[in-house]
Design a protein around this motif. Structure first.
Motif, PDB file in Angstrom:
ATOM      1  N   ARG A   1       0.812  -1.213   0.000  1.00  0.00           N
ATOM      2  CA  ARG A   1       0.000   0.000   0.000  1.00  0.00           C
ATOM      3  C   ARG A   1       0.847   1.266   0.000  1.00  0.00           C
ATOM      4  O   ARG A   1       0.314   2.370   0.143  1.00  0.00           O
ATOM      5  CB  ARG A   1      -0.923   0.025   1.237  1.00  0.00           C
ATOM      6  N   ALA A   2       2.162   1.134  -0.170  1.00  0.00           N
ATOM      7  CA  ALA A   2       3.057   2.256   0.096  1.00  0.00           C
ATOM      8  C   ALA A   2       2.957   3.375  -0.931  1.00  0.00           C
ATOM      9  O   ALA A   2       3.042   4.556  -0.580  1.00  0.00           O
ATOM     10  CB  ALA A   2       4.504   1.766   0.181  1.00  0.00           C
ATOM     11  N   VAL A   3       2.807   3.037  -2.205  1.00  0.00           N
ATOM     12  CA  VAL A   3       2.783   4.059  -3.256  1.00  0.00           C
ATOM     13  C   VAL A   3       1.331   4.464  -3.507  1.00  0.00           C
ATOM     14  O   VAL A   3       0.513   3.652  -3.936  1.00  0.00           O
ATOM     15  CB  VAL A   3       3.442   3.554  -4.543  1.00  0.00           C
ATOM     16  N   LYS A   4       1.020   5.710  -3.232  1.00  0.00           N
ATOM     17  CA  LYS A   4      -0.347   6.201  -3.338  1.00  0.00           C
ATOM     18  C   LYS A   4      -0.622   6.785  -4.721  1.00  0.00           C
ATOM     19  O   LYS A   4       0.264   7.384  -5.339  1.00  0.00           O
ATOM     20  CB  LYS A   4      -0.609   7.297  -2.283  1.00  0.00           C
ATOM     21  N   ASP A   5      -1.875   6.620  -5.198  1.00  0.00           N
ATOM     22  CA  ASP A   5      -2.264   7.258  -6.450  1.00  0.00           C
ATOM     23  C   ASP A   5      -2.730   8.682  -6.158  1.00  0.00           C
ATOM     24  O   ASP A   5      -2.749   9.142  -5.012  1.00  0.00           O
ATOM     25  CB  ASP A   5      -3.326   6.442  -7.185  1.00  0.00           C
TER      26      ASP A   5
ATOM     27  N   ASP B   1      -5.625  10.169  -6.162  1.00  0.00           N
ATOM     28  CA  ASP B   1      -6.784  10.352  -5.288  1.00  0.00           C
ATOM     29  C   ASP B   1      -6.445  10.055  -3.829  1.00  0.00           C
ATOM     30  O   ASP B   1      -6.972  10.694  -2.910  1.00  0.00           O
ATOM     31  CB  ASP B   1      -7.946   9.470  -5.749  1.00  0.00           C
ATOM     32  N   GLU B   2      -5.552   9.097  -3.612  1.00  0.00           N
ATOM     33  CA  GLU B   2      -5.108   8.829  -2.241  1.00  0.00           C
ATOM     34  C   GLU B   2      -4.292  10.002  -1.704  1.00  0.00           C
ATOM     35  O   GLU B   2      -4.449  10.406  -0.544  1.00  0.00           O
ATOM     36  CB  GLU B   2      -4.277   7.551  -2.207  1.00  0.00           C
ATOM     37  N   LEU B   3      -3.421  10.543  -2.552  1.00  0.00           N
ATOM     38  CA  LEU B   3      -2.628  11.693  -2.124  1.00  0.00           C
ATOM     39  C   LEU B   3      -3.514  12.878  -1.779  1.00  0.00           C
ATOM     40  O   LEU B   3      -3.244  13.611  -0.819  1.00  0.00           O
ATOM     41  CB  LEU B   3      -1.640  12.085  -3.233  1.00  0.00           C
ATOM     42  N   ALA B   4      -4.588  13.050  -2.530  1.00  0.00           N
ATOM     43  CA  ALA B   4      -5.510  14.153  -2.244  1.00  0.00           C
ATOM     44  C   ALA B   4      -6.146  13.979  -0.867  1.00  0.00           C
ATOM     45  O   ALA B   4      -6.324  14.959  -0.124  1.00  0.00           O
ATOM     46  CB  ALA B   4      -6.580  14.226  -3.323  1.00  0.00           C
ATOM     47  N   ARG B   5      -6.487  12.752  -0.505  1.00  0.00           N
ATOM     48  CA  ARG B   5      -7.083  12.509   0.807  1.00  0.00           C
ATOM     49  C   ARG B   5      -6.077  12.753   1.926  1.00  0.00           C
ATOM     50  O   ARG B   5      -6.423  13.319   2.975  1.00  0.00           O
ATOM     51  CB  ARG B   5      -7.617  11.077   0.869  1.00  0.00           C
ATOM     52  N   LEU B   6      -4.849  12.343   1.717  1.00  0.00           N
ATOM     53  CA  LEU B   6      -3.820  12.592   2.724  1.00  0.00           C
ATOM     54  C   LEU B   6      -3.559  14.087   2.876  1.00  0.00           C
ATOM     55  O   LEU B   6      -3.316  14.581   3.986  1.00  0.00           O
ATOM     56  CB  LEU B   6      -2.537  11.855   2.348  1.00  0.00           C
ATOM     57  N   ALA B   7      -3.616  14.812   1.759  1.00  0.00           N
ATOM     58  CA  ALA B   7      -3.432  16.257   1.830  1.00  0.00           C
ATOM     59  C   ALA B   7      -4.565  16.909   2.615  1.00  0.00           C
ATOM     60  O   ALA B   7      -4.343  17.830   3.411  1.00  0.00           O
ATOM     61  CB  ALA B   7      -3.345  16.849   0.423  1.00  0.00           C
ATOM     62  N   LEU B   8      -5.790  16.449   2.398  1.00  0.00           N
ATOM     63  CA  LEU B   8      -6.921  16.983   3.153  1.00  0.00           C
ATOM     64  C   LEU B   8      -6.773  16.697   4.649  1.00  0.00           C
ATOM     65  O   LEU B   8      -7.041  17.564   5.491  1.00  0.00           O
ATOM     66  CB  LEU B   8      -8.219  16.376   2.632  1.00  0.00           C
ATOM     67  N   ALA B   9      -6.349  15.474   4.986  1.00  0.00           N
ATOM     68  CA  ALA B   9      -6.155  15.127   6.398  1.00  0.00           C
ATOM     69  C   ALA B   9      -5.064  15.989   7.016  1.00  0.00           C
ATOM     70  O   ALA B   9      -5.183  16.451   8.159  1.00  0.00           O
ATOM     71  CB  ALA B   9      -5.819  13.647   6.524  1.00  0.00           C
TER      72      ALA B   9
ATOM     73  N   GLY C   1       5.490   5.143   7.499  1.00  0.00           N
ATOM     74  CA  GLY C   1       4.520   5.360   6.446  1.00  0.00           C
ATOM     75  C   GLY C   1       3.145   5.660   7.000  1.00  0.00           C
ATOM     76  O   GLY C   1       2.853   5.431   8.176  1.00  0.00           O
ATOM     77  N   ILE C   2       2.284   6.160   6.120  1.00  0.00           N
ATOM     78  CA  ILE C   2       0.918   6.493   6.509  1.00  0.00           C
ATOM     79  C   ILE C   2       0.012   6.329   5.305  1.00  0.00           C
ATOM     80  O   ILE C   2       0.445   6.499   4.161  1.00  0.00           O
ATOM     81  CB  ILE C   2       0.852   7.935   7.073  1.00  0.00           C
ATOM     82  N   GLY C   3      -1.216   5.948   5.544  1.00  0.00           N
ATOM     83  CA  GLY C   3      -2.188   5.764   4.473  1.00  0.00           C
ATOM     84  C   GLY C   3      -3.541   5.492   5.071  1.00  0.00           C
ATOM     85  O   GLY C   3      -4.084   6.331   5.785  1.00  0.00           O
ATOM     86  N   VAL C   4      -4.087   4.293   4.834  1.00  0.00           N
ATOM     87  CA  VAL C   4      -5.364   3.929   5.457  1.00  0.00           C
ATOM     88  C   VAL C   4      -5.177   3.588   6.932  1.00  0.00           C
ATOM     89  O   VAL C   4      -6.155   3.411   7.662  1.00  0.00           O
ATOM     90  CB  VAL C   4      -6.057   2.762   4.716  1.00  0.00           C
TER      91      VAL C   4
ATOM     92  N   PRO D   1       8.144   7.941  -5.986  1.00  0.00           N
ATOM     93  CA  PRO D   1       7.073   8.944  -6.010  1.00  0.00           C
ATOM     94  C   PRO D   1       5.747   8.334  -5.579  1.00  0.00           C
ATOM     95  O   PRO D   1       5.376   7.242  -6.007  1.00  0.00           O
ATOM     96  CB  PRO D   1       7.047   9.380  -7.476  1.00  0.00           C
ATOM     97  N   GLY D   2       5.038   9.044  -4.699  1.00  0.00           N
ATOM     98  CA  GLY D   2       3.770   8.562  -4.180  1.00  0.00           C
ATOM     99  C   GLY D   2       3.864   7.944  -2.804  1.00  0.00           C
ATOM    100  O   GLY D   2       2.845   7.739  -2.147  1.00  0.00           O
TER     101      GLY D   2
END
Length: 376
Positions: A148-152, A154-162, A310-313, A331-332
């Motif tokens: 799950r390490a490399v984000k697409d 839309d995932e990056l957008a959610r992390l930016a919002l958080a 790392g961070i994600g879900v 990248p990602g």
């Protein structure tokens, strides 16, 4: 960025692409497939999270040459069918009073080696082993640590919002009264603010005042915060399903020269580590850069944890910025940079941002003030 902005929903095609990629990665890792139980991996792969994780077997099987298949208790089938990724999986159910492992064995190669999610209950793994004694299993964190390490995008957008929501929380928390209040009262303010700025889940609100700040994972307690205290504020959780995690250190009413000096050393270490972020750099190098600044200043023994995670879900996941981690940044990838100095019995300082790797370097998802702030 407005913390209240809604992200683009994930589609069935997004989940299908993730599952396809995991099958390819599993083959490359010498696995015959992947078995995913309820938890963050299942959410990431299918969008499905059972309303209650119980003793009833739920599992997703991914293997080459067969469609992704989700085995669920029949009473939870409707919920599974409502998940965003459901159109990309075949759903099979089992009924109370029957043996779910008899159904599961039809989905699993009887002599294969499988990656299995770390969240799998021991009873379920043992049930599979008893029914399929020739199968072998490896944890996904061991066999596919970068799954799950490399984000697409839309995932990056959610992390930016958080991250933006966490920044907004910091700018509000520094307005509240600290002196004369208990740590757990300030922690409650942090949790309230995170939710007000859009978090659906608060995972931690560390408020380490005075000597408690020398404990990196101090649980906010009954200590009354005093004028002159340095206070470590580390807080985060999930927003739109993706994590925030930021740390700032403030001083109450006034600061000493030593507090200012230690804070500046940590700030310089954090900046140096961020400046080192680039594609192709080994994760351990980020740790080395931060640690070198602190060691050169004479506080190497007081930096007692890794530089990042790392961070994600989830708020903690691979990759880790730690000595011995030779994984190269891509990248990602998204992770924390959080060096600290901890002086037992006196105070601690930590500064933390979430960053992502870009094509040319790094980008911060936390941009709140990193200078030493005074609060009342």
């Amino acid at each position: 960025m407005n913390p209240e902005t809604e992200p683009v929903p994930f589609t069935s095609d997004d989940y299908a692409a993730r599952m396809e990629r995991v099958v390819a990665d599993a083959l490359g890792a010498g696995l015959d497939g992947v078995i995913v139980m309820p938890g963050p991996d299942l959410v990431w792969l299918t969008g499905y999270q059972p309303t209650a994780i119980t003793e009833r077997l739920t599992m997703l099987t991914l293997a080459p040459g067969q469609p992704p298949t989700l085995l669920v208790p029949i009473l939870e089938r409707a919920d599974a069918e409502a998940a965003a990724g459901a159109p990309s999986v075949e759903i099979v159910d089992w009924t109370d009073g029957t043996d779910p492992y008899e159904v599961a064995q039809q989905l699993v190669r009887p002599h294969g080696q499988f990656g299995i999610s770390d969240s799998a209950w021991a009873m379920h793994l043992l049930g599979l082993q008893e029914t399929l004694p020739e199968t072998r299993y490896r944890s996904l964190s061991q066999s596919l640590p970068m799954m799950r390490a490399v984000k697409d995008a839309d995932e990056l957008a959610r992390l930016a919002l958080a991250g933006a929501a966490a920044d907004a929380t910091f700018y509000e928390i520094v307005k509240v009264q600290f002196a004369g209040r208990r740590e757990n009262e300030v922690a409650a303010d942090l949790a309230r603010l995170l939710r007000e700025f859009g978090h659906e889940q608060v995972d931690f609100t560390v408020v380490g005042s005075g000597p408690n700040g020398a404990n990196p994972h101090h649980e906010a307690g009954e200590r009354v915060i005093q004028v002159g205290d340095a206070v470590v504020l580390d807080f985060g959780g999930l927003m739109h399903g993706y994590g925030s995690d930021t740390t700032r250190t403030v001083c109450v009413g006034e600061s000493t020269e030593e507090q200012r000096d230690v804070h500046e050393i940590v700030r310089n270490a954090q900046q140096a580590a961020f400046d080192a972020v680039a594609p192709g750099v080994a994760c351990q190098e980020i740790d080395r850069v931060a640690r070198a600044v602190i060691t050169e200043a004479g506080y190497g023994k007081e930096f007692i944890h890794r530089t990042g995670h790392g961070i994600g879900v989830t708020t903690h996941e691979p990759p880790y910025m730690v000595e011995g981690e030779e994984q190269l940044l891509r990248p990602g990838m998204c992770f924390s940079i959080e060096p600290g100095i901890y002086l037992p019995g006196r105070f601690g300082v930590r500064i933390e941002d979430i960053v992502t790797v870009t094509e040319t370097g790094g980008e911060r998802f936390n941009n709140s003030d990193r200078t030493l702030r005074l609060v009342e």
